[in-house]
Design an enzyme around this catalytic site. Structure first.
Site, PDB file in Angstrom:
ATOM      1  N   GLY A 292      41.777  41.306  32.885  1.00  0.00           N
ATOM      2  CA  GLY A 292      42.247  40.033  33.397  1.00  0.00           C
ATOM      3  C   GLY A 292      41.550  38.834  32.773  1.00  0.00           C
ATOM      4  N   SER A 293      41.332  37.812  33.586  1.00  0.00           N
ATOM      5  CA  SER A 293      40.855  36.532  33.064  1.00  0.00           C
ATOM      6  C   SER A 293      39.404  36.551  32.590  1.00  0.00           C
ATOM      7  CB  SER A 293      41.030  35.445  34.130  1.00  0.00           C
ATOM      8  OG  SER A 293      42.397  35.204  34.362  1.00  0.00           O
TER       9      SER A 293
END
Length: 571
Positions: A292-293
């Site tokens: 993810g981020s």
């Protein structure tokens, strides 16, 4: 008459001489006889003394029946200790039960008696062993002292005990995935136990040279105190957020040493009955996830290191990006042009895609390989997964990879890559063995410039201190914590499912000169009442608690004076 000889006198004189001769002969013969008797007694005494001594010696030895396994079964292993000398694994002596089927009088009676002490004894299997007619068979390995005592009282002929070496793990499940396991024959089958065998111990055991006095302890980089904190925090978080799994790692950014690493669910290595269950996986090094981020740390660093962007650069995030059938949107879009720092702290998917675009597809892929994110990690732990990436990268792959989708890697590799961004740009293979800064730097590789590293430290600090930064829930007063959240939707049957998330928080501290990287992950957490289910609400607090409890143990001094807060400028 003079000159006449008295015959009787002559006879007496002759008799006296014979008596003297006979006495002399008798004395001579008697002396030799006594010598023979003494010598014979001495010989017999020596023989019986030797036999007696041998019997006494054998009385203290373990019986080795015909057909018994070789001595390698009870071969010793070196102690495993943490960086402070605390024992994590050691050998203990235990007794194992064997039988000599040829000497078993009544197999049924023997089994019935043994079952009173060993209720889990397999009747059919044991019966077949006792009726096999073999010279030696194992019945039960590694008994407790109480079991041994009770079996001895049964008085079953044809059975006996053999002393073996068993591995004992004082820390139990706390260090299970790092230290690993041995099998019933005391041979390493996972973790650092398996690694040690591969370094020559197995050969020493096979040759009978693995003697306890010659085996120096293996000192790890792990700090058992910090390891306990990490294990405790992820266990509590998994229960509190009703997640299916959780994990965390504390990594020394200056040496690449793994100071602590844990994953739950786990198992007790002293009783590993569930160690093979499908949910018992070291998710930190053997689990593959879309991170993810947190990957935006690498995307932003890549843009800065390429020289095509700087902290004053801007990126258009006014509208979503459509490529093929995919539309890239922001979770909390601002609908305007963002500066590079804003792209980072607002975690803009659109801005990250623009950053990747200025570098190019091949440059993007090369950078992730350079930081080891897409390479199989080199470390002592055998349980390491190989990252998965698209075989052919196209623009859509580069765009999705910019915000952590479309490829999988391990959480530990993510932490290692972040360490390179924080320590001045040096990538170091992670190690579970203690090593110095000098030793680490000798094998380190520069992957980004010092300037890029300084900019990333600024951005990490900014994300924790600026209004709207996603890292504020991981802050710890006095310890200047910076970091980046990551909330990734999980793929189920080839499709992203919005209700299932894999969350992570990647942190460094203290931000003026980061000494440690802390990464937490939590799999499918559920939202608490009045809160969201994104990483800022669950993964970030795990990191905060770990740092709050362990920073002093790691030698990081707090500063409670006026802390310097980064200022976000919008252009």
């Amino acid at each position: 008459m003079i000159g006449r000889i008295n015959p009787f006198r002559r006879i007496r004189q002759s008799g006296d001489d014979s008596s003297i001769v006979m006495d002399s002969a008798r004395k001579s013969t008697g002396g030799r006889t006594r010598n023979r008797v003494i010598m014979t007694m001495a010989v017999f005494f020596g023989i019986y003394a030797t036999i007696g001594g041998r019997l006494v010696y054998l009385g203290f030895q373990d019986p080795v029946p015909s057909g018994a396994p070789a001595s390698r079964v009870t071969a010793s292993r070196p102690d495993i200790i943490d960086r402070n000398g605390q024992v994590l694994a050691t050998d203990i002596k235990t007794s194992s039960l064997f039988a000599e089927p040829r000497h078993i009088v009544d197999a049924d009676e023997a089994i019935e008696k043994l079952a009173t002490v060993l209720p889990n004894l397999d009747y059919e299997q044991t019966y077949n062993k006792l009726k096999s007619g073999a010279g030696f068979v194992w019945l039960q390995r590694q008994l407790t002292p109480r079991q041994q005592s009770e079996i001895m009282q049964l008085g079953i002929p044809g059975i006996g005990f053999r002393t073996e070496t068993r591995r004992f793990y004082p820390a139990g499940a706390t260090t299970a995935y790092i230290v690993g396991l041995t099998n019933i024959d005391n041979q390493g089958i996972s973790g650092l136990e398996k690694y040690i065998d591969g370094q020559g111990l197995a050969d020493l055991q096979q040759s009978g040279l693995a003697l306890p006095k010659d085996l120096a302890p293996v000192r790890l980089s792990v700090d058992l105190r910090v390891q306990h904190i990490v294990h405790d925090e992820i266990s509590s978080a998994m229960e509190r957020f009703r997640a299916i799994a959780a994990g965390a790692v504390v990594l020394n950014a200056k040496t690449g040493e793994v100071v602590a690493m844990a994953s739950v669910p786990d198992f007790d290595p002293n009783n590993p009955v569930n160690a093979q269950d499908k949910d018992r996986l070291n998710r930190m090094s053997a689990g593959l996830y879309e991170m993810g981020s947190t990957v935006k740390s690498f995307t932003t660093a890549m843009a800065l290191d390429s020289g095509k962007a700087n902290l004053n650069s801007t990126f258009d995030a006014t509208r979503p990006i459509t490529i093929g059938r995919q539309t890239i949107r922001d979770f909390h879009g601002k609908g305007r042009v963002l500066t590079l720092p804003e792209v980072f702290i607002y975690s803009s998917n659109i801005g990250s895609a623009r950053e990747a675009d200025i570098v190019g597809i091949e440059g993007h892929r090369e950078f992730l390989h350079r930081l080891g994110i897409l390479e199989r990690m080199k470390t002592e732990l055998p349980e390491v997964a190989r990252p998965v990436e698209p075989k052919v990268w196209k623009k859509v792959h580069s765009i999705t990879a910019s915000f952590g989708h479309g490829f999988t890697t391990t959480p530990l590799q993510t932490a290692v890559g972040a360490a390179a961004l924080m320590n001045g740009g040096h990538l170091m293979n992670p190690t579970f063995l203690a090593r110095t800064v000098e030793e680490a730097m000798a094998d380190a590789t520069r992957v980004v410039s010092e300037k890029t590293s300084a900019d990333m430290r600024y951005l990490y600090n900014l994300n924790a201190t600026a209004p709207g930064g996603s890292g504020r829930r991981a802050t710890v007063p006095g310890y200047r914590v910076g970091g980046k959240t990551g909330t990734a939707e999980k793929v189920v049957n080839g499709r992203y499912v919005s209700g299932k998330r894999f969350n992570a928080f990647l942190a460094a501290f203290p931000m003026d000169d980061p000494q440690y990287i802390v990464l937490s992950v939590i799999d499918e957490p559920q939202a608490l009442p009045g809160q969201g289910a994104t990483a800022g609400f669950n993964a970030a607090p795990i990191v905060s608690n770990i740092i709050r409890r362990s920073a002093a143990l790691l030698g990081v001094e707090p500063e409670f004076g006026q802390e310097k807060a980064a200022t976000l400028a919008s252009y």
